[in-house]
Scaffold this active site. Structure first.
Site, PDB file in Angstrom:
ATOM      1  N   ASP A 230       0.849  -1.205   0.000  1.00 61.16           N
ATOM      2  CA  ASP A 230       0.000   0.000   0.000  1.00 61.16           C
ATOM      3  C   ASP A 230       0.882   1.252   0.000  1.00 61.16           C
ATOM      4  OD1 ASP A 230      -2.165   1.727   0.121  1.00 61.16           O
ATOM      5  OD2 ASP A 230      -2.385   1.554   2.297  1.00 61.16           O
TER       6      ASP A 230
ATOM      7  N   HIS B 235      -2.282  -0.068  11.770  1.00 61.89           N
ATOM      8  CA  HIS B 235      -2.123  -1.463  11.363  1.00 61.89           C
ATOM      9  C   HIS B 235      -0.663  -1.800  11.111  1.00 61.89           C
ATOM     10  CE1 HIS B 235      -3.401   1.192   7.959  1.00 61.89           C
ATOM     11  NE2 HIS B 235      -2.200   0.846   7.530  1.00 61.89           N
TER      12      HIS B 235
ATOM     13  N   GLN C 167      -3.019  -5.551   5.504  1.00 62.45           N
ATOM     14  CA  GLN C 167      -2.806  -4.561   6.578  1.00 62.45           C
ATOM     15  C   GLN C 167      -3.712  -4.937   7.737  1.00 62.45           C
ATOM     16  OE1 GLN C 167      -3.673  -1.429   3.741  1.00 62.45           O
ATOM     17  NE2 GLN C 167      -1.845  -0.300   4.353  1.00 62.45           N
TER      18      GLN C 167
ATOM     19  N   ARG D 259       3.846  12.203  11.223  1.00 58.29           N
ATOM     20  CA  ARG D 259       2.485  12.205  10.668  1.00 58.29           C
ATOM     21  C   ARG D 259       1.781  10.947  11.144  1.00 58.29           C
ATOM     22  NH1 ARG D 259       0.064   9.528   6.362  1.00 58.29           N
ATOM     23  NH2 ARG D 259      -1.384  10.650   5.030  1.00 58.29           N
TER      24      ARG D 259
ATOM     25  N   ASP E 153      -0.675   8.467  10.724  1.00 63.32           N
ATOM     26  CA  ASP E 153      -1.465   7.995   9.588  1.00 63.32           C
ATOM     27  C   ASP E 153      -2.818   7.440  10.045  1.00 63.32           C
ATOM     28  OD1 ASP E 153      -1.560   7.090   6.726  1.00 63.32           O
ATOM     29  OD2 ASP E 153      -1.672   5.125   7.700  1.00 63.32           O
TER      30      ASP E 153
ATOM     31  N   GLU F 194      -3.375  12.789  10.399  1.00 66.23           N
ATOM     32  CA  GLU F 194      -4.011  12.603   9.085  1.00 66.23           C
ATOM     33  C   GLU F 194      -5.474  12.260   9.317  1.00 66.23           C
ATOM     34  OE1 GLU F 194      -4.534  10.070   5.082  1.00 66.23           O
ATOM     35  OE2 GLU F 194      -4.054   9.098   6.968  1.00 66.23           O
TER      36      GLU F 194
ATOM     37  N   HIS G 156      -0.230  12.408  -2.091  1.00 63.51           N
ATOM     38  CA  HIS G 156      -0.027  11.088  -2.702  1.00 63.51           C
ATOM     39  C   HIS G 156      -1.339  10.328  -2.864  1.00 63.51           C
ATOM     40  CE1 HIS G 156      -0.595  10.360   1.460  1.00 63.51           C
ATOM     41  NE2 HIS G 156      -0.598   9.047   1.271  1.00 63.51           N
ATOM     42  N   ASP G 157      -2.392  10.769  -2.178  1.00 59.44           N
ATOM     43  CA  ASP G 157      -3.658  10.035  -2.222  1.00 59.44           C
ATOM     44  C   ASP G 157      -4.604  10.622  -3.268  1.00 59.44           C
ATOM     45  OD1 ASP G 157      -3.301   7.918  -0.472  1.00 59.44           O
ATOM     46  OD2 ASP G 157      -3.765   9.123   1.291  1.00 59.44           O
TER      47      ASP G 157
ATOM     48  N   ARG H  64      -3.745   5.501  -7.818  1.00 58.93           N
ATOM     49  CA  ARG H  64      -3.045   6.587  -7.126  1.00 58.93           C
ATOM     50  C   ARG H  64      -1.609   6.722  -7.640  1.00 58.93           C
ATOM     51  NH1 ARG H  64      -4.053   5.127  -0.922  1.00 58.93           N
ATOM     52  NH2 ARG H  64      -3.516   3.089  -1.759  1.00 58.93           N
TER      53      ARG H  64
HETATM   54  C1  GLC Z   1      -3.468   6.909   4.763  1.00 55.35           C
HETATM   55  C2  GLC Z   1      -2.522   7.066   3.592  1.00 55.35           C
HETATM   56  C3  GLC Z   1      -2.946   6.170   2.473  1.00 55.35           C
HETATM   57  C4  GLC Z   1      -2.996   4.748   2.975  1.00 55.35           C
HETATM   58  C5  GLC Z   1      -3.843   4.617   4.254  1.00 55.35           C
HETATM   59  C6  GLC Z   1      -3.642   3.298   4.936  1.00 55.35           C
HETATM   60  O1  GLC Z   1      -4.741   7.357   4.470  1.00 55.35           O
HETATM   61  O2  GLC Z   1      -2.464   8.400   3.201  1.00 55.35           O
HETATM   62  O3  GLC Z   1      -2.072   6.281   1.377  1.00 55.35           O
HETATM   63  O4  GLC Z   1      -3.530   3.922   1.976  1.00 55.35           O
HETATM   64  O5  GLC Z   1      -3.509   5.590   5.199  1.00 55.35           O
HETATM   65  O6  GLC Z   1      -2.483   3.269   5.696  1.00 55.35           O
END
Ligand code: GLC
Length: 611
Positions: free
Chosen positions: A115, A158, A226, A256, A258, A300, A367-368, A492
């Site tokens: 991922d 995760h 994950q 960050r 996540d 995030e 990146h998303d 992506r």
């Molecule tokens: C966050 C990341 C994304 C990822 C997700 C799972 O949202 O920005 O790219 O797929 O977490 O970890």
């Protein structure tokens, strides 16, 4: 003060609250004592240089709120091959004016099941092809010497299924199974599915994965590889905090966190933003302030505004230092498509009404994908229904609507909910790709204007502007991911292409597209950095200019007034306004009157009062 005294003072400040929250969640005094011992251990292991940074920043806790902050996010391999490559390219980043580098995930993660690196197999090991922990720490030092900050992801929701805990859990070791969510029948998973939405409805449907070899289901909110960590288990919390501190000690300035809204699960709920999530983030904040106070938490939270702001916590009990301004980002692109600024204006009014101490990261692309998380209730009042409007946006940005010059691809196009998201680079979305393909100079000029206008919009907001690597030279979509079987299913990757150093060479050529964007941006960044009116203490408002395609942002300090006027339509438009006083156009340096200003299509003005 002696080293130990500093630690003790910080611990004393937070101990009671930390203990209270920990006991509330875990009722486990032994594990709390273990946590405290380890906080001291990580504190003692912190280098002298970092400890000095901690003390300095404790004295200047607002250091990240200054208007000289400029971030860029990049993939190490795409940008420079590996960590030492990034270090060698620091002068380039410096020349971009960047002083905050977000390295996209680089910890060990299994190829083909990663991922994009967000499935971590080992929190203490860098992917071998990218380098080593020592090289990471070296890079951090080099950044600090240049006055730059380093940011990395901490993927705490995760682990990868290849993480040691997951492997042992799969083998049936109870201790490790209890660190995840394991179920031997589908009874409880089915109950969860009744209330938990899906993150990747097409690429990874469902929130659980059946493990035939283990004879169990495991919770997998994201991809099946994950595995969600179970933060009800204090061992998980403690160990993850040790990982966090270990990474902080490599010299990170920003961590960050996540996918933070997801970290607590409760049957019968959506398993998002539960109160325990805030308890955990609050504990992390205190842990950081005890061990490594120079390190900031960036949450995030890709959610609607009412869910985002609570992650700042309160004045007495702060949580994250910074959050992404995600709704603004999505609403900006909505405005590009509709050429109607009403929704963006409403969104900015919400943002500007928030306390000024909240620091947002403002960005156009990351990146998303772009999930169309807009204020549909308001759109509905104006005759735009959610599903058809999302379809319009996706059609617009994939270039299917006459007059749309954008290029890109859909992401997780869900036929049931019609909830496709969108992928593409800023430049491609602004029309650079299509204009270059058609070799249409006029269209290209218009695309460049739009690209710079959007950046100017981001740069005149309070907070930290975050550029996406490649955007500074107008990099377009990269379709080569389709040839890589590990990436082909995840669109992506269209905007996660290799940085093109060949094109970067044109950045000083003012006749080239790259040069126009690079130089244009640079100029804006310099103005932002030198003018106090961009500081976070300024009052910011939207200002009505009586034109549905033009948004005007006003910033005001004791001494200055600033107007940023942005024309989202492709035609000349007038900002109907009148202000007394002397003004200067910050870009041209010319004197100007603030009276009914005509702004060319997709252009902007930055105007400041003169004393
Ligand atoms: C966050 C990341 C994304 C990822 C997700 C799972 O949202 O920005 O790219 O797929 O977490 O970890």
């Amino acid at each position: 003060m002696r080293k130990d005294e500093i630690f003790q003072k910080r611990l004393d400040r937070h101990h009671d609250e930390l203990r209270w929250l920990y006991m509330e969640l875990y009722q486990n005094g032994d594990m709390f004592a273990e946590l405290c011992d380890n906080l001291y251990r990580f504190y003692s292991e912190r280098s002298a240089g970092l400890r000095k940074r901690d003390v300095q920043r404790e004295k200047d806790p607002e250091w990240f709120k200054r208007n000289d902050m400029l971030g860029m996010m990049l993939y190490i391999d795409n940008f420079a091959g590996n960590l030492s490559g990034v270090e060698a390219k620091l002068p380039y980043l410096e020349s971009c004016g960047v002083n905050c580098i977000h390295l996209m995930p680089f910890l060990d993660s299994p190829k083909g099941r990663s991922d994009g690196g967000y499935a971590v197999a080992d929190f203490r090991k860098v992917k071998p092809e990218l380098g080593t922990m020592e090289e990471l720490a070296h890079l951090a030092d080099a950044c600090h010497e240049k006055g730059m900050n380093l940011c990395m992801d901490f993927v705490m929701n995760h682990t990868s299924e290849d993480h040691e805990w997951a492997r042992r859990a799969r083998r049936g070791e109870g201790e490790y199974m209890s660190r995840y969510f394991f179920f031997d029948t589908d009874e409880i998973p089915k109950k969860y599915e009744e209330t938990v939405p899906q993150v990747f409805p097409t690429t990874a449907p469902g929130n659980f994965t059946w493990l035939p070899d283990a004879g169990h289901y495991v919770m997998t909110t994201f991809y099946p590889y994950q595995w969600d960590l179970n933060y009800r288990n204090p061992r998980v919390f403690n160990e993850m905090m040790y990982n966090f501190l270990f990474l902080a000690n490599q010299g990170m300035d920003i961590i960050r966190i996540d996918a933070v809204p997801y970290i607590w699960k409760e049957l019968g709920t959506q398993c998002r933003n539960l109160p325990q999530v805030h308890t955990i983030v609050r504990m992390m904040r205190m842990i950081g302030e005890i061990v490594c106070p120079s390190v900031l938490l960036l949450g995030e939270v890709v959610m609607e505004p009412e869910k985002v702001a609570p992650y700042f916590g309160t004045v007495e009990k702060p949580e994250c230092h910074m959050l992404y301004n995600v709704t603004t980002m999505a609403t900006i692109w909505n405005t590009v498509a509709t050429k109607d600024v009403r929704l963006l204006r409403k969104q900015m009014d919400i943002v500007y009404a928030l306390p000024k101490k909240y620091t947002f990261l403002n960005y156009l692309r990351c990146h998303d994908d772009i999930g169309w998380g807009l204020d549909y209730e308001t759109l509905k009042e104006w005759g735009m229904e959610e599903i058809p409007h999302k379809r319009f946006l996706n059609d617009y940005f994939t270039g299917k609507i006459p007059g749309s010059v954008s290029r890109g691809e859909l992401y997780n196009d869900d036929p049931v909910t019609c909830d496709a998201r969108f992928c593409g680079t800023t430049a491609s979305m602004c029309g650079v790709e299509s204009a270059e393909f058609e070799k249409d100079e006029e269209k290209l000029e218009d695309a460049i204007r739009l690209d710079l206008m959007l950046h100017a919009y981001i740069l005149c907001q309070s907070g930290i502007p975050m550029l996406y690597s490649g955007d500074e030279i107008g990099q377009v979509n990269d379709y080569s991911y389709k040839d890589d079987p590990d990436k082909a299913a995840d669109s992506r990757y269209i905007h996660r292409g290799r940085f093109c150093w060949e094109l970067e060479k044109k950045r000083d050529d003012k006749e080239s597209m790259q040069g126009k964007i690079f130089q244009g941006l640079k100029r804006l960044e310099e103005i932002r950095k030198t003018e106090d009116v961009f500081g976070s203490s300024a009052e910011v408002y939207t200002y009505d200019v009586h034109n549905a395609s033009v948004l005007c942002i006003m910033r005001r300090t004791e001494s200055d007034r600033f107007f940023g006027i942005f024309n989202f339509s492709g035609r000349d438009e007038t900002a109907w306004m009148k202000e007394d006083g002397k003004f200067i156009n910050l870009l041209t340096g010319e004197k100007t009157a603030v009276e009914n200003i005509v702004v060319p299509g997709h252009s902007f003005c930055w105007i400041k009062s003169q004393v």
